[in-house]
Design a protein around this motif. Structure first.
Motif, PDB file in Angstrom:
ATOM      1  N   ALA A 161      20.849  36.349  82.793  1.00 42.49           N
ATOM      2  CA  ALA A 161      21.516  36.105  81.504  1.00 42.49           C
ATOM      3  C   ALA A 161      22.718  35.186  81.710  1.00 42.49           C
ATOM      4  O   ALA A 161      22.961  34.272  80.918  1.00 42.49           O
ATOM      5  CB  ALA A 161      21.945  37.419  80.884  1.00 42.49           C
ATOM      6  N   ARG A 162      23.436  35.398  82.795  1.00 44.43           N
ATOM      7  CA  ARG A 162      24.579  34.526  83.082  1.00 44.43           C
ATOM      8  C   ARG A 162      24.116  33.078  83.276  1.00 44.43           C
ATOM      9  O   ARG A 162      24.761  32.144  82.797  1.00 44.43           O
ATOM     10  CB  ARG A 162      25.332  35.051  84.325  1.00 44.43           C
ATOM     11  N   ARG A 163      23.000  32.912  83.971  1.00 43.31           N
ATOM     12  CA  ARG A 163      22.496  31.548  84.180  1.00 43.31           C
ATOM     13  C   ARG A 163      22.160  30.853  82.868  1.00 43.31           C
ATOM     14  O   ARG A 163      22.123  29.633  82.799  1.00 43.31           O
ATOM     15  CB  ARG A 163      21.231  31.573  85.040  1.00 43.31           C
ATOM     16  N   GLY A 196      32.386  30.772  83.209  1.00 38.63           N
ATOM     17  CA  GLY A 196      32.132  30.059  84.448  1.00 38.63           C
ATOM     18  C   GLY A 196      32.748  30.683  85.666  1.00 38.63           C
ATOM     19  O   GLY A 196      33.018  31.885  85.709  1.00 38.63           O
ATOM     20  N   HIS A 197      32.955  29.794  86.632  1.00 38.11           N
ATOM     21  CA  HIS A 197      33.237  30.210  87.999  1.00 38.11           C
ATOM     22  C   HIS A 197      34.739  30.438  88.168  1.00 38.11           C
ATOM     23  O   HIS A 197      35.429  29.631  88.795  1.00 38.11           O
ATOM     24  CB  HIS A 197      32.713  29.138  88.950  1.00 38.11           C
ATOM     25  N   ALA A 198      35.209  31.540  87.576  1.00 41.61           N
ATOM     26  CA  ALA A 198      36.650  31.796  87.562  1.00 41.61           C
ATOM     27  C   ALA A 198      37.200  31.910  88.975  1.00 41.61           C
ATOM     28  O   ALA A 198      38.344  31.552  89.234  1.00 41.61           O
ATOM     29  CB  ALA A 198      36.940  33.068  86.778  1.00 41.61           C
ATOM     30  N   ILE A 235      36.048  26.205  85.113  1.00 37.51           N
ATOM     31  CA  ILE A 235      35.687  26.794  83.819  1.00 37.51           C
ATOM     32  C   ILE A 235      34.812  25.814  83.025  1.00 37.51           C
ATOM     33  O   ILE A 235      35.159  24.644  82.868  1.00 37.51           O
ATOM     34  CB  ILE A 235      36.962  27.106  82.980  1.00 37.51           C
ATOM     35  N   HIS A 236      33.684  26.335  82.512  1.00 37.49           N
ATOM     36  CA  HIS A 236      32.841  25.523  81.628  1.00 37.49           C
ATOM     37  C   HIS A 236      33.348  25.693  80.202  1.00 37.49           C
ATOM     38  O   HIS A 236      33.207  26.755  79.612  1.00 37.49           O
ATOM     39  CB  HIS A 236      31.386  25.962  81.721  1.00 37.49           C
ATOM     40  N   VAL A 237      33.950  24.635  79.703  1.00 33.90           N
ATOM     41  CA  VAL A 237      34.441  24.656  78.324  1.00 33.90           C
ATOM     42  C   VAL A 237      33.369  24.002  77.464  1.00 33.90           C
ATOM     43  O   VAL A 237      33.013  22.840  77.686  1.00 33.90           O
ATOM     44  CB  VAL A 237      35.758  23.869  78.203  1.00 33.90           C
ATOM     45  N   GLY A 288      34.083  19.812  88.483  1.00 32.24           N
ATOM     46  CA  GLY A 288      33.926  20.589  89.707  1.00 32.24           C
ATOM     47  C   GLY A 288      32.539  20.504  90.289  1.00 32.24           C
ATOM     48  O   GLY A 288      32.353  20.699  91.498  1.00 32.24           O
ATOM     49  N   GLU A 289      31.522  20.216  89.424  1.00 34.46           N
ATOM     50  CA  GLU A 289      30.156  20.299  89.943  1.00 34.46           C
ATOM     51  C   GLU A 289      29.127  19.502  89.159  1.00 34.46           C
ATOM     52  O   GLU A 289      28.019  19.319  89.647  1.00 34.46           O
ATOM     53  CB  GLU A 289      29.711  21.770  90.000  1.00 34.46           C
ATOM     54  N   HIS A 290      29.442  19.017  87.982  1.00 35.16           N
ATOM     55  CA  HIS A 290      28.432  18.297  87.193  1.00 35.16           C
ATOM     56  C   HIS A 290      28.486  16.790  87.392  1.00 35.16           C
ATOM     57  O   HIS A 290      27.563  16.087  86.982  1.00 35.16           O
ATOM     58  CB  HIS A 290      28.590  18.601  85.704  1.00 35.16           C
ATOM     59  N   GLY A 291      29.553  16.294  87.965  1.00 37.04           N
ATOM     60  CA  GLY A 291      29.660  14.860  88.217  1.00 37.04           C
ATOM     61  C   GLY A 291      30.169  14.082  87.009  1.00 37.04           C
ATOM     62  O   GLY A 291      30.366  14.628  85.921  1.00 37.04           O
TER      63      GLY A 291
HETATM   64 ZN    ZN Z   1      28.520  26.031  86.661  1.00 36.10          ZN
END
Ligand code: ZN
Ligand code: LAC
Length: 461
Positions: A321-323, A370-372, A377-379, A414-417
């Motif tokens: 569910a988190r994914r 997100g990855h606190a 953080i995914h805004v 942080g991770e999506h580029g």
């Molecule tokens: Zn992420």
């Protein structure tokens, strides 16, 4: 434009069954997880690095763009054919070549699905930690191109921490190997690290040597509800300060909880403003001890409720569910801009306060999760493109958001580029000399600008 004659040459390099040119076949290769749409002129499914080399040499002669593509799960538009051209779909590079248990390394082709590789190594009690939310779709090559992070980065790091070496085809056609197959190696410049996260703009990676670690013996998933998002992130800071290193330390705000609670099978306590999903792993004794300390901290910090997922199946459901949060928030509005900013972990509470103020001022839902544990953080700024003014408000909010992130000494991604979605903002973070140096590097690799043009840089290189 790719001429008819060039298409014929491509067909003879690839075999006609590995080249798509019909409009209706091309459409799926013009989009990705951003939902933006462009049209390629053709799609190639190369089978060997040598074929890729010939294609890139042809592109240099005929000057058409070549756009490498994994599974198209990217979130910044890195695989989009923004200037048309030929999409290089890497699907046929789908073999796990070797899992070497004596040396704890694996050799894999770039088109292997991340989760498939993880399962294969776990079968022999090894572990490949990088764990982007899209693991069931994403490819290892795409993960390398974007330097994917994911849920376990707080303890285990990101893709770059597990790549020892690469096989890649340069835009000018040379096939190169970078890095090593050994545990260490410092011969020459670290081209491996340069290519990781270069978003398919410097070379086409075809094969990777990946570092593996022993699989942790046990893991425990926990969940804690708090009355506010700021109480949650303050708890995260305390967990980090206490020198506990959880495998995952994920945060969902009230809006996200509302979107996924059914999928999670969650009973949400009254007054919940946010939740933390926490996992610890290691040998049984350590996992038990850390779980107890996490529980103590959450309780002391005023958690409304603390739960342990006792059975593995419960915790799998929670993580699945988190994914899916990124998709679930579309329940609220048809369109969104989704970001992946990072702030220093000690500044998260300040950032969350800013976000709440921004959302109420813009009068748009802003779902944060997100990855606190990483301060990542995914805004998600939600809007409806069809309602006049909403898209413009959302775009203006992004600019404000980024300005705040930089002021807090954070980073835009942080991770999506960067891809195309963040290219217009890159100058907020990188100085002119840094951007110019990056431009010179790009030129050194790709003098004619044929490989994945229109990405990262806000202007023509
Ligand atoms: Zn992420
Ligand atoms: C996630 C993706 C969006 O963490 O990075 O869900």
């Amino acid at each position: 434009m790719i001429s008819g004659q060039t298409l014929q040459t491509l067909s003879s390099i690839l075999g006609p069954e590995h080249l798509l040119t019909r409009q209706e076949d091309l459409i799926p290769f013009g989009t990705d997880a951003t939902k933006l749409r462009f049209m390629p002129e053709a799609v190639a499914f190369p089978g060997t690095p040598e074929e890729i080399s010939r294609i890139l040499q042809l592109a240099n002669q005929e000057l058409f763009p070549v756009i490498p593509r994994g599974a198209g799960s990217g979130k910044s538009g890195g695989a989009l054919p923004v200037e048309g051209g030929l999409v290089l779909a890497m699907d046929r590079f789908n073999r796990i070549l070797e899992i070497d248990r004596r040396n704890l390394v694996a050799r894999v082709e770039c088109g292997v699905i991340t989760a498939r590789f993880q399962e294969a190594v776990e079968k022999v009690d090894l572990f490949y930690p990088p764990d982007p939310a899209s693991i069931h779709i994403s490819t290892l090559g795409g993960n390398v191109a974007e330097c994917a992070g994911g849920l376990r980065a707080v303890k285990y790091g990101v893709t770059r921490d597990y790549v020892l070496g690469l096989t890649a085809v340069l835009p000018t056609g040379e096939i190169i190997k970078t890095g090593v197959e050994t545990a260490k190696g410092v011969v020459g410049y670290d081209l491996t690290r340069l290519l990781i996260g270069s978003e398919g703009t410097l070379a086409v990676v075809t094969e990777m040597v990946l570092r593996l670690i022993p699989k942790p013996a046990s893991r425990r998933t926990m969940m804690a509800f708090f009355d506010s998002a700021s109480a949650t992130v303050e708890t995260v800071s305390e967990i980090i300060r206490s020198k506990i290193v959880p495998t995952a330390l994920e945060f969902l705000d009230r809006t996200c909880i509302g979107c996924v609670k059914e999928d999670m099978g969650l009973a949400v306590p009254e007054g919940s403003g946010a939740l933390l999903l926490i996992e610890v792993d290691g040998d049984e004794g350590l996992a038990r001890k850390e779980a107890k300390r996490v529980k103590d901290i959450c309780t002391r910090r005023g958690a409304l409720e603390f739960r342990s997922a006792s059975r593995l199946r419960d915790s799998e459901r929670l993580w699945e569910a988190r994914r899916n949060v990124s998709q679930s928030v579309y329940k609220l509005r048809p369109d969104k801009i989704s970001e992946d900013i990072v702030v220093p972990r000690s500044r998260m509470a300040e950032f969350i306060g800013f976000l709440e103020e921004l959302a109420s001022r813009c009068d748009l839902p802003m779902a944060a999760y997100g990855h606190a544990g990483d301060g990542n953080i995914h805004v998600n700024i939600l809007f409806d493109e069809k309602i006049p003014g909403q898209m413009e408000t959302a775009r203006a909010a992004v600019k404000e958001l980024f300005a705040k992130v930089i002021a807090l000494r954070g980073t835009l991604s942080g991770e999506h580029g960067v891809g195309i979605t963040k290219a217009p903002f890159i100058e907020m973070e990188l100085s002119r000399p840094v951007l110019e140096l990056m431009g010179r590097l790009k030129k050194a690799f790709d003098p004619r600008g044929i490989l994945n043009p229109g990405k990262i840089f806000p202007y023509k290189i």
